[in-house]
Design a protein around this motif. Structure first.
Motif, PDB file in Angstrom:
ATOM      1  N   ILE A  30      24.762  90.200 -23.786  1.00  0.00           N
ATOM      2  CA  ILE A  30      24.663  89.190 -22.759  1.00  0.00           C
ATOM      3  C   ILE A  30      25.942  89.573 -21.860  1.00  0.00           C
ATOM      4  O   ILE A  30      25.871  88.654 -20.635  1.00  0.00           O
ATOM      5  N   LEU A  31      27.065  90.443 -22.113  1.00  0.00           N
ATOM      6  CA  LEU A  31      27.993  90.569 -21.038  1.00  0.00           C
ATOM      7  C   LEU A  31      27.767  91.173 -19.601  1.00  0.00           C
ATOM      8  O   LEU A  31      28.084  90.356 -18.746  1.00  0.00           O
ATOM      9  N   THR A  36      26.307  88.920 -14.117  1.00  0.00           N
ATOM     10  CA  THR A  36      25.577  88.265 -12.757  1.00  0.00           C
ATOM     11  C   THR A  36      25.433  87.190 -12.731  1.00  0.00           C
ATOM     12  O   THR A  36      25.580  86.533 -11.605  1.00  0.00           O
ATOM     13  N   ASP A  37      25.187  86.151 -13.485  1.00  0.00           N
ATOM     14  CA  ASP A  37      25.146  85.002 -13.440  1.00  0.00           C
ATOM     15  C   ASP A  37      26.391  84.190 -12.731  1.00  0.00           C
ATOM     16  O   ASP A  37      26.194  83.116 -12.084  1.00  0.00           O
ATOM     17  N   LEU A  45      35.121  90.633 -16.884  1.00  0.00           N
ATOM     18  CA  LEU A  45      34.456  90.724 -18.032  1.00  0.00           C
ATOM     19  C   LEU A  45      35.028  91.300 -19.001  1.00  0.00           C
ATOM     20  O   LEU A  45      35.024  90.907 -20.187  1.00  0.00           O
ATOM     21  N   GLY A  46      36.057  92.117 -18.576  1.00  0.00           N
ATOM     22  CA  GLY A  46      36.978  92.782 -19.696  1.00  0.00           C
ATOM     23  C   GLY A  46      37.785  91.515 -20.214  1.00  0.00           C
ATOM     24  O   GLY A  46      38.287  91.795 -21.451  1.00  0.00           O
ATOM     25  N   ALA A 368      27.707  92.199  -5.980  1.00  0.00           N
ATOM     26  CA  ALA A 368      26.732  90.946  -5.495  1.00  0.00           C
ATOM     27  C   ALA A 368      25.397  91.510  -4.650  1.00  0.00           C
ATOM     28  O   ALA A 368      24.587  90.643  -4.431  1.00  0.00           O
ATOM     29  N   ALA A 369      25.375  92.576  -4.211  1.00  0.00           N
ATOM     30  CA  ALA A 369      24.428  93.332  -3.536  1.00  0.00           C
ATOM     31  C   ALA A 369      23.010  93.163  -4.386  1.00  0.00           C
ATOM     32  O   ALA A 369      23.223  93.492  -5.473  1.00  0.00           O
TER      33      ALA A 369
END
Length: 423
Positions: A30-31, A36-37, A45-46, A368-369
């Motif tokens: 789910i990383l 994205t969310d 994330l790291g 974000a694109a």
């Protein structure tokens, strides 16, 4: 030991480790979705992923220091409550900081499980330490297999990541119930009458310090690669998460058949061959594409299969006076090394991506694109080459381990277990 239910304690330990490994497997799956969310960069994330590895060494080292005094039962009760709180906080997370703290709680719980269960297993099975540690630790890759499959198929059917995380509550509640009702033995070191002073003196043994340093490399090779494989190879193959599943399935099978392998090769022989296969596997993962990646996954799985439990088993068998503190310093050192390496490589990965984009590009704008936009396609192409480059950079670690374990193998050939354990 007559009043101790050894089988139920071992089952409970395996379930507790299953929760630990599910957290790794599901988080690996789910990383990208979390990124994205919540619009998180690879650096963020790291940091989130590394937080689990911070909490782990903190808990495992502190747990190792106090387990002889407060008992393994009390530690595992604490692990249960930390797991429960961390899982619930993750499910209701709203952004970076809530994910940070929930992952930290889970990491503390994971470390507490290791702090209590490793000495528990060696206490329950004093004549089969390395073998039973391999059997116990097969539930780490086993849980990752289950976790990645949960993440893969739940995502395929559009079942949210919150539900995926919620599945960890089932084994958590079961192991919590078991440990609350069972009676525990004292640790092996306490039962053997080894003094606290003698235990701490043994931690200065040069062989133990050498194993601590090697633990840095074995842990990074296994856990960094496993945790980041989906992020690094997602744009190289459509089945990045299944590569992790194949790797961990190989590890489950290998650890299940550990007894004849360890008996025939000795722990040092197993470690040397593991380093060679790990290096070969990482090379294949960093230089392949498509279905060929699964060959690399199999070789890599064979390589890292015995690393963690055999490192612990070596210390338990040849340096028993280091006690629970020695075992837990090994685990803590490994996880600490992974946390530092993961943060460093998260930033390095972002830098690799920026270098492959047009000059003065803002990575956040590209992230974000939309995927089908020009910026989205450019970022995807950058990830195709950046991911394998991170894997290739990590390859140097098992190469160093080959040299280190070859030296250890030659050193141990001239030593008997008795000469080391009585030193």
């Amino acid at each position: 030991m007559n009043s101790i239910n050894r089988n139920q304690l071992f089952i409970g330990s395996c379930l507790a480790l299953l929760v630990t490994s599910l957290s790794f497997g599901i988080r690996a799956g789910i990383l990208g979705k979390l990124g994205t969310d919540f619009n998180l960069s690879a650096t963020q994330l790291g940091t989130i992923a590394a937080t689990a590895f911070w909490g782990f060494p903190l808990a495992v080292i502190i747990g190792g220091l106090v387990v002889d005094f407060i008992g393994m039962k009390r530690l595992l009760e604490l692990a249960f409550f930390f797991h429960l709180g961390g899982i619930l906080l993750t499910i209701f997370a709203g952004g970076f900081w809530s994910l940070f703290f929930s992952t930290l709680l889970v990491g503390i719980a994971n470390g507490t499980v290791e702090a209590a269960c490793n000495p528990l297993v060696t206490t329950l099975y004093p004549d089969k330490k390395t073998t039973k540690l391999n059997h116990f630790h097969l539930w780490f890759p086993g849980g990752i297999v289950i976790g990645t499959l949960i993440s893969f198929y739940f995502s395929k059917f559009n079942i949210g990541w919150q539900v995926q995380v919620g599945t960890m509550l089932i084994p958590t509640l079961i192991y919590g119930f078991l440990f609350l009702k069972l009676k525990f033995p004292v640790t092996e070191r306490v039962a053997a009458g080894v003094s606290t002073g003698e235990m701490y003196k043994s931690l200065g043994n040069p062989l133990f310090l050498f194993m601590i340093i090697c633990m840095f490399g074995t842990a990074i090779t296994e856990l960094f690669t496993g945790q980041w494989i989906d992020v690094l190879l997602r744009n190289v193959t459509d089945n990045a998460l299944l590569i992790l599943t194949v790797t961990t399935l190989v590890m489950v099978i290998g650890r299940g058949f550990a007894e004849p392998i360890v008996h025939r090769l000795s722990p040092t022989g197993v470690l040397l061959i593991s380093a060679i296969l790990s290096a070969a596997g990482l090379y294949l993962l960093g230089h392949s594409s498509g279905n060929t990646l699964f060959i690399g996954a199999i070789v890599f799985g064979m390589g890292v299969c015995f690393f963690w439990p055999t490192m612990l088993g070596f210390v338990a068998e040849y340096l028993p006076k280091t006690g629970a503190v020695g075992l837990n310093l090994m685990g803590g050192a490994g996880m600490f090394a992974v946390s530092v390496y993961m943060m460093f490589m998260g930033k390095f990965y972002d830098e690799k991506l920026i270098a492959k984009l047009p000059a003065n590009s803002n990575l956040a704008d590209y992230s974000a694109a939309a995927a089908d936009s020009e910026m989205g396609k450019a970022l995807a192409q950058a990830k195709v080459t950046a991911g394998p480059e991170i894997i290739n950079a990590t390859l140097i670690i098992p190469i160093i381990l080959i040299v280190a374990f070859a030296g250890l193998y030659l050193f141990m050939r001239g030593k008997s277990k008795q000469s080391l354990t009585t030193a």
